[in-house]
Structures are given as C-alpha cells and as structure tokens.
Design an enzyme around this catalytic site. Structure first.
Site, short mmCIF file in Angstrom:
data_model
loop_
_atom_site.label_atom_id
_atom_site.label_comp_id
_atom_site.label_asym_id
_atom_site.label_seq_id
_atom_site.Cartn_x
_atom_site.Cartn_y
_atom_site.Cartn_z
N ALA A 1 -59.22 -3.62 58.46
CA ALA A 1 -58.99 -4.78 59.34
C ALA A 1 -59.60 -4.86 60.44
CB ALA A 1 -57.51 -5.47 58.51
N GLY B 1 -59.19 -0.34 55.32
CA GLY B 1 -59.54 -1.79 54.35
C GLY B 1 -60.95 -1.16 54.52
N GLU C 1 -60.44 0.51 51.46
CA GLU C 1 -59.43 0.43 50.19
C GLU C 1 -60.84 -0.27 49.94
OE1 GLU C 1 -56.80 -1.75 52.75
OE2 GLU C 1 -54.92 -1.48 51.49
N GLU D 1 -53.28 2.89 58.60
CA GLU D 1 -52.47 1.88 58.83
C GLU D 1 -50.76 2.36 59.47
OE1 GLU D 1 -53.90 2.62 56.35
OE2 GLU D 1 -54.81 0.52 55.56
N1 DAK Z 1 -60.49 -3.44 64.57
C1 DAK Z 1 -61.01 -3.99 66.05
N2 DAK Z 1 -61.65 -3.50 66.46
C2 DAK Z 1 -62.47 -2.47 66.20
C3 DAK Z 1 -61.67 -1.52 64.54
C4 DAK Z 1 -60.72 -1.84 63.75
N3 DAK Z 1 -60.79 -1.69 62.87
N4 DAK Z 1 -62.08 -0.21 64.77
C5 DAK Z 1 -63.13 0.51 65.83
N5 DAK Z 1 -62.82 -1.29 66.93
C6 DAK Z 1 -64.02 -1.19 67.57
C7 DAK Z 1 -63.01 -0.81 69.20
O1 DAK Z 1 -61.93 -1.80 69.35
C8 DAK Z 1 -64.50 -0.67 70.15
O2 DAK Z 1 -64.51 -1.77 70.36
P1 DAK Z 1 -64.54 -2.17 72.08
O3 DAK Z 1 -63.80 -1.37 72.59
O4 DAK Z 1 -65.97 -1.14 72.48
O5 DAK Z 1 -65.18 -3.75 72.32
C9 DAK Z 1 -65.22 -0.28 68.85
O6 DAK Z 1 -64.97 -1.13 67.93
C10 DAK Z 1 -66.61 1.62 68.79
O7 DAK Z 1 -65.10 2.19 68.45
P2 DAK Z 1 -63.99 2.87 69.63
O8 DAK Z 1 -64.44 3.79 71.14
O9 DAK Z 1 -62.62 3.29 68.97
O10 DAK Z 1 -64.61 4.21 68.88
P3 DAK Z 1 -64.69 5.69 68.56
O11 DAK Z 1 -65.85 6.85 67.94
O12 DAK Z 1 -63.97 6.61 69.66
O13 DAK Z 1 -63.44 5.34 67.41
C11 DAK Z 1 -62.30 5.31 65.65
C12 DAK Z 1 -63.85 5.58 66.17
C13 DAK Z 1 -63.51 4.42 63.69
C14 DAK Z 1 -62.06 6.92 65.42
C15 DAK Z 1 -61.77 4.15 66.11
O14 DAK Z 1 -62.40 3.00 66.48
C16 DAK Z 1 -60.04 4.00 65.00
O15 DAK Z 1 -59.62 5.08 65.22
N6 DAK Z 1 -60.40 2.48 64.57
C17 DAK Z 1 -58.74 1.92 64.20
C18 DAK Z 1 -58.94 2.50 62.65
C19 DAK Z 1 -57.83 1.53 62.02
O16 DAK Z 1 -56.30 2.03 62.21
N7 DAK Z 1 -58.07 1.01 60.53
C20 DAK Z 1 -57.00 0.54 60.03
C21 DAK Z 1 -56.73 -0.86 60.62
S1 DAK Z 1 -55.63 -1.19 59.75
C22 DAK Z 1 -54.73 -6.99 54.27
C23 DAK Z 1 -55.04 -6.09 54.10
C24 DAK Z 1 -55.86 -5.03 54.18
C25 DAK Z 1 -55.64 -4.53 55.57
C26 DAK Z 1 -55.37 -5.63 56.63
C27 DAK Z 1 -54.67 -6.67 55.63
N8 DAK Z 1 -54.26 -8.19 53.89
C28 DAK Z 1 -52.98 -8.02 52.65
C29 DAK Z 1 -53.45 -9.37 54.64
C30 DAK Z 1 -55.75 -3.69 56.13
C31 DAK Z 1 -55.52 -2.87 57.21
C32 DAK Z 1 -56.27 -2.37 58.41
O17 DAK Z 1 -57.10 -1.65 57.75
#
Ligand code: DAK
Length: 257
Positions: free
Chosen positions: A65, A108, A111, A131
């Site tokens: 997400a 997400g 998921e 998460e």
């Molecule tokens: N959200 C927003 N931006 C993201 C992102 C994300 N999840 N993942 C990556 N980006 C963006 C980065 O901020 C970066 O943007 P700039 O800084 O260039 O503006 C760009 O994408 C490239 O990312 P990185 O520079 O970080 O790329 P790397 O290759 O170095 O790293 C990575 C790749 C995948 C390891 C890293 O980007 C990362 O850790 N990303 C976050 C992964 C994460 O934590 N995902 C879980 C998110 S929480 C809900 C239902 C479901 C959900 C929520 C609510 N409801 C029922 C209401 C789900 C929640 C989630 O998924």
C-alpha cells in the site's frame, strides 16, 4: 474509461491489467486500487473475456500500500477511506484472475497476488509482509491467506519478522503455481489465462466458486456447494455439447450457455 495508474488491454480472450506506477514500485494508492477494481469488473462483465491477468513490471509487482498516502492518517480516516472494501471487490470477480509477479510483491502487493486465483512468478519475485517494520500489521488478508496457504510457522516468521520468500521458496510452500525466467513470466501467465479462457465458461466459473468454498466453509458445506454446482452444470448447453463431443470424438464448441 481513462486510467492514470494502470494499463488495460485485451489479448485474445484475456484481459491484461498492468499496474503502472513504476516510480513508486507500483505502490497501491487509492486511485490505482479503484482503477484496478473497475477494470477487473469491466472484464468480468465482457463476454469476449474468459480470464484476466494482473501484472506489474520486472522490478515490482507492487511494493505494498502507498505508505506516503497513509502515513498521517487517523484511524477514523483509514476507516472512512475503506481501502479494505475496495480491496475486497476482487473477491466478487467470477472469472479466473492470474497474478504475473516479478520483483517485489510486498505488503498489500503480496495480499493482492494472494487474492488472485493463481500466481505465476518470475525467478526474481520476492514475497513478503513487511508491515511490522513500519509499525503495523497486514490489513488486507495477509495474516489469513498466507497462514492458510503456507502454514502457521512460516506465516509467523514472515509477518512478525519480515522474512521474505524467494520465488523458489514460494513455489516450495505452495504460494505460487510455477516459477519461470523473467523474460517469460508474463507470456506464461497469458498462455495459462488463454487456455482457461478456451474452456467451458460456466464450468470454469462454478469450479472457481467451489474451490473458494473450500477455504471459506466447513467440509460438509463445501461438498454441498460443489455438488450443487455439479448438478447445475447439467442445465447448460455446454455440458450436453461437451459430453456429445467426447462421444463423437471431436472438439467441443462452447457457447457459455
Ligand atoms: N509506498 C510508497 N512509496 C513507495 C513504496 C510504498 N509501499 N515502496 C517504494 N516506494 C517508493 C520509494 O519511496 C521511492 O520513491 P522516491 O524516494 O524515489 O520518491 C521509490 O518507490 C523507489 O523505492 P526505493 O528507492 O525504496 O527502492 P529500493 O530498490 O531501494 O527498495 C524496497 C525497494 C521494496 C525494498 C523498498 O522500496 C521498500 O521497502 N518499500 C516499502 C515496502 C513496504 O514496507 N511495504 C508494505 C507497505 S504497508 C489496508 C490494507 C492493506 C494495507 C494497508 C491498509 N486497509 C485495510 C486499510 C497494506 C499495507 C502495506 O502494504
């Protein structure tokens, strides 16, 4: 319909939806999710389409997400946004949906892949529920679908300690159908979708429904649902055609009726 965050095209009898926010690793913001659900529902209602494929790009299926969109939200705002309601619309899609996953399928994104009916993974696919690293837990079925698919022990490790799975591990634990080289993962998913799209449409639909019943009901209820769908198919022209074609040693011509 003009989309800003996905690309939509028809390939033969398959509806292909490509998540298209590469600058954010296809992070699932509300616009993207809304567009994705609308595109899926449109394909579901289109008689020319027999199956759908959801794909990202080689580097990312979806990295979760959109963290930037929800970082400052209050609980009430999250509730009102009803992202899960949006996400849940995929469960009402009747035709098969295949996820073609390369690169990151996190949070997400994982998921979303698990909400599809099958997953074709490229060798570079990585699955995770990170998460916990940003102070929350999965919210769109991660704790439930993952546990049912790969078992409690590994689900605990993934959700509590951000253990990610390689494509080969995902195959070993039953999360994905197959792993193919990066150059071929999309083609492989499209071929599988086209094959399914060439089968008797009502039987495909009722088979998907019956398999899903196995995950959502007791064994007795699931068996009853299967039997109902089995008998129901004897009311279709395609059942008569399928059995007649077998006896006459020819290829059946499906009508979807
Ligand atoms: N959200 C927003 N931006 C993201 C992102 C994300 N999840 N993942 C990556 N980006 C963006 C980065 O901020 C970066 O943007 P700039 O800084 O260039 O503006 C760009 O994408 C490239 O990312 P990185 O520079 O970080 O790329 P790397 O290759 O170095 O790293 C990575 C790749 C995948 C390891 C890293 O980007 C990362 O850790 N990303 C976050 C992964 C994460 O934590 N995902 C879980 C998110 S929480 C809900 C239902 C479901 C959900 C929520 C609510 N409801 C029922 C209401 C789900 C929640 C989630 O998924």
């Amino acid at each position: 319909m003009t989309y800003t965050s996905i690309l939509v095209e028809q390939r033969g009898h398959v509806g292909l939806i490509t998540l298209n926010r590469p600058q954010a690793l296809n992070a699932l913001n509300r616009t993207l999710l809304m567009e994705l659900m609308e595109a899926l529902e449109a394909f579901d209602a289109n008689p020319e389409i027999g199956a759908m494929v959801i794909s990202g790009n080689e580097k990312a299926f979806a990295a979760g997400a959109d963290i930037k969109e929800m970082a400052e939200a209050s609980a009430v705002e999250m509730l009102e946004r009803d992202t899960i309601g949006l996400f849940d619309r995929i469960r009402r899609i009747k035709k098969p949906v295949i996820a073609a996953v390369s690169g990151w399928a996190l949070g997400g994104g994982c998921e979303l892949a698990m909400s599809c009916d099958m997953i074709i993974a490229s060798e570079s696919a990585r699955f995770g529920q990170p998460e916990i690293t940003i102070g929350v837990i999965p919210g769109a079925g991660g704790t439930q679908r993952l546990t049912r698919t790969i078992g409690k022990a590994l689900a605990m490790e993934m959700v509590l300690n951000n253990r990610t799975l390689t494509a080969q591990e995902a195959l070993q634990f039953g999360l994905v159908n197959r792993v193919v080289p990066v150059e071929r993962y999309l083609e492989e998913a499209l071929t599988l979708a086209e094959e399914i799209a060439s089968r008797a449409p009502l039987a495909v639909r009722l088979a998907k429904e019956a398999i899903n019943a196995a995950l959502e009901t007791s064994l007795s209820e699931g068996l009853a649902a299967e039997r109902r769908n089995f008998y129901l198919l004897f009311a279709t022209e395609d059942q008569k055609e399928g059995m007649k074609a077998f006896i006459e040693k020819r290829k059946p011509q499906w009508k979807g009726k």
